[in-house]
Enzyme design. Structure first.
Site, PDB file in Angstrom:
ATOM      1  N   ASN A 109       0.880  -1.172   0.000  1.00  0.00           N
ATOM      2  CA  ASN A 109       0.000   0.000   0.000  1.00  0.00           C
ATOM      3  C   ASN A 109       0.913   1.216   0.000  1.00  0.00           C
ATOM      4  OD1 ASN A 109      -1.840   2.012   0.426  1.00  0.00           O
ATOM      5  ND2 ASN A 109      -2.419   1.371   2.510  1.00  0.00           N
ATOM      6  N   TRP A 110       1.102   1.777  -1.182  1.00  0.00           N
ATOM      7  CA  TRP A 110       2.063   2.880  -1.316  1.00  0.00           C
ATOM      8  C   TRP A 110       1.517   4.172  -0.724  1.00  0.00           C
ATOM      9  CZ3 TRP A 110       4.092   2.476  -7.119  1.00  0.00           C
ATOM     10  CH2 TRP A 110       4.762   1.250  -7.270  1.00  0.00           C
ATOM     11  N   LYS A 111       0.230   4.212  -0.448  1.00  0.00           N
ATOM     12  CA  LYS A 111      -0.417   5.431   0.078  1.00  0.00           C
ATOM     13  C   LYS A 111      -0.109   6.612  -0.850  1.00  0.00           C
ATOM     14  CE  LYS A 111      -0.352   3.385   4.626  1.00  0.00           C
ATOM     15  NZ  LYS A 111      -0.330   3.549   6.080  1.00  0.00           N
ATOM     16  N   HIS A 138      -9.716   1.407   4.409  1.00  0.00           N
ATOM     17  CA  HIS A 138      -8.496   1.652   5.180  1.00  0.00           C
ATOM     18  C   HIS A 138      -8.795   2.671   6.276  1.00  0.00           C
ATOM     19  CE1 HIS A 138      -4.469   2.866   6.254  1.00  0.00           C
ATOM     20  NE2 HIS A 138      -4.046   1.752   5.676  1.00  0.00           N
ATOM     21  N   GLU A 161      -7.199   5.093   7.374  1.00  0.00           N
ATOM     22  CA  GLU A 161      -6.920   6.492   7.018  1.00  0.00           C
ATOM     23  C   GLU A 161      -8.083   7.087   6.228  1.00  0.00           C
ATOM     24  OE1 GLU A 161      -3.073   5.760   5.244  1.00  0.00           O
ATOM     25  OE2 GLU A 161      -2.294   5.248   7.226  1.00  0.00           O
ATOM     26  N   GLU A 199      -5.898  -4.469  10.361  1.00  0.00           N
ATOM     27  CA  GLU A 199      -4.843  -3.491  10.606  1.00  0.00           C
ATOM     28  C   GLU A 199      -5.154  -2.711  11.882  1.00  0.00           C
ATOM     29  OE1 GLU A 199      -2.730  -2.454   6.662  1.00  0.00           O
ATOM     30  OE2 GLU A 199      -4.418  -1.105   6.887  1.00  0.00           O
ATOM     31  N   GLY A 254       2.094   2.522  10.675  1.00  0.00           N
ATOM     32  CA  GLY A 254       3.072   3.586  10.502  1.00  0.00           C
ATOM     33  C   GLY A 254       3.752   4.003  11.794  1.00  0.00           C
ATOM     34  N   SER A 305       2.955  -1.846  10.425  1.00  0.00           N
ATOM     35  CA  SER A 305       4.397  -1.934  10.704  1.00  0.00           C
ATOM     36  C   SER A 305       4.966  -3.323  10.468  1.00  0.00           C
ATOM     37  CB  SER A 305       4.702  -1.454  12.131  1.00  0.00           C
ATOM     38  OG  SER A 305       4.322  -0.108  12.273  1.00  0.00           O
ATOM     39  N   GLY A 317       2.607  -1.108   4.263  1.00  0.00           N
ATOM     40  CA  GLY A 317       2.721   0.307   3.919  1.00  0.00           C
ATOM     41  C   GLY A 317       4.176   0.685   3.688  1.00  0.00           C
ATOM     42  N   GLY A 318       4.784   1.283   4.705  1.00  0.00           N
ATOM     43  CA  GLY A 318       6.155   1.814   4.584  1.00  0.00           C
ATOM     44  C   GLY A 318       7.145   0.859   3.942  1.00  0.00           C
TER      45      GLY A 318
HETATM   46  P1  PGA Z   1       2.497   0.423   7.590  1.00  0.00           P
HETATM   47  O1  PGA Z   1       1.063   0.642   6.914  1.00  0.00           O
HETATM   48  O2  PGA Z   1       3.016  -0.892   7.097  1.00  0.00           O
HETATM   49  O3  PGA Z   1       3.330   1.590   7.129  1.00  0.00           O
HETATM   50  O4  PGA Z   1       2.276   0.427   9.059  1.00  0.00           O
HETATM   51  C1  PGA Z   1       0.196  -0.419   6.707  1.00  0.00           C
HETATM   52  C2  PGA Z   1      -1.089   0.085   6.088  1.00  0.00           C
HETATM   53  O5  PGA Z   1      -1.571   1.151   6.481  1.00  0.00           O
HETATM   54  O6  PGA Z   1      -1.649  -0.562   5.181  1.00  0.00           O
END
Ligand code: PGA
Length: 252
Positions: free
Chosen positions: A9-11, A97, A99, A169, A175, A215, A236-237
């Site tokens: 998930n590159w966001k 998600h 967010e 999640e 994050g 994470s 994500g990251g």
């Molecule tokens: P993260 O994000 O791996 O950076 O914690 C995961 C996500 O929000 O899908």
């Protein structure tokens, strides 16, 4: 046998050029050393989907949007519909998600419209759920997450439900560098699968992939993925570096 899935998930990261570069790098290392039994998905910004799709081996790497509109089409300036996403070559869409729920006010009612449109357009929803820190601290995470599912994808018909990938999640782990312990992840994944079994039957529940997100990184992926109910990750990251992402893909 349910699928093992590792989805990036590159966001809201990478320019188009950087995104294509990343996709090309992931593509070549997946071709060279990627675990064959893992479904690999890249969740890119809308602007990148077509080029990323054209830059990777589509038999090995799927492409996902990170959202789609809650309306099929029409006067909704700035929105991108599920049909548009599908027309790029993407096969997946991340929906729900935390967010999007938190910063863009996406309610269960909105998510139900998005899931329905994704399914109508043959996109596989990667449907996210997860509790905030205060709910975890109060010990009511199971009820919270199951309610999120009951209000949304548990309303689907059995045949539609079978098309869903779920991502658990915990918001406090996203994050933050603070991963759920392997026990916390397994416990919630098991609770989710049991709730699915109660609703749709054990055979259906056994076929649904439940990904862990929050994470997840090359150091902790193997331990997380070793749990019987953890079927991969939404990353994500760590999906923004091809070398890290491949280590997670190969963590099984
Ligand atoms: P993260 O994000 O791996 O950076 O914690 C995961 C996500 O929000 O899908």
């Amino acid at each position: 046998m349910r699928k093992k899935v590792v989805a990036g998930n590159w966001k809201c990261n990478t320019t188009l050029q950087e995104g294509v570069e990343l996709a090309v790098a992931v593509n070549s290392i997946v071709a060279e050393k990627g675990a064959k039994d893992v479904v690999v998905v890249l969740g890119t910004p809308f602007t990148h989907i077509t080029k990323v799709f054209e830059s990777v081996d589509n038999s090995r790497i799927g492409v996902s949007a990170q959202n789609c509109a809650a309306e099929a089409k029409g006067a909704f300036t700035g929105e991108v519909s599920a049909a548009m996403v599908k027309s790029t070559g993407a096969g997946y869409v991340i929906l729900g998600h935390s967010e999007r729920r938190e910063y863009y006010g996406e309610t269960s009612a909105i998510l139900n419209k998005k899931v329905a449109l994704a399914l109508e357009n043959d996109l596989t929803p990667i449907f996210c759920c997860g509790e905030p820190l205060e709910i975890r601290e109060a010990g009511s995470q199971k009820a919270y997450v199951i309610q999120q599912l009951e209000e949304t994808i548990f309303q689907l018909s059995e045949s539609d439900f079978k098309k869903i990938i779920v991502a658990y999640e915990p918001i406090w782990a996203i994050g933050t560098g603070k991963t759920a312990t392997t026990e916390q992840a397994q416990e919630m994944h098991k609770d989710i699968r049991e709730a699915m079994a109660a609703k749709f039957g054990a055979d259906v529940a056994a076929e649904i992939s439940i990904l862990y997100g929050g994470s997840c990184n090359p150091k902790n992926a193997a331990e997380l993925f070793a749990n019987p109910d953890v079927d991969g990750g939404l990353i994500g990251g760590a999906s923004l570096k091809a070398e890290d992402f491949i280590q997670i893909i190969n963590a099984y």
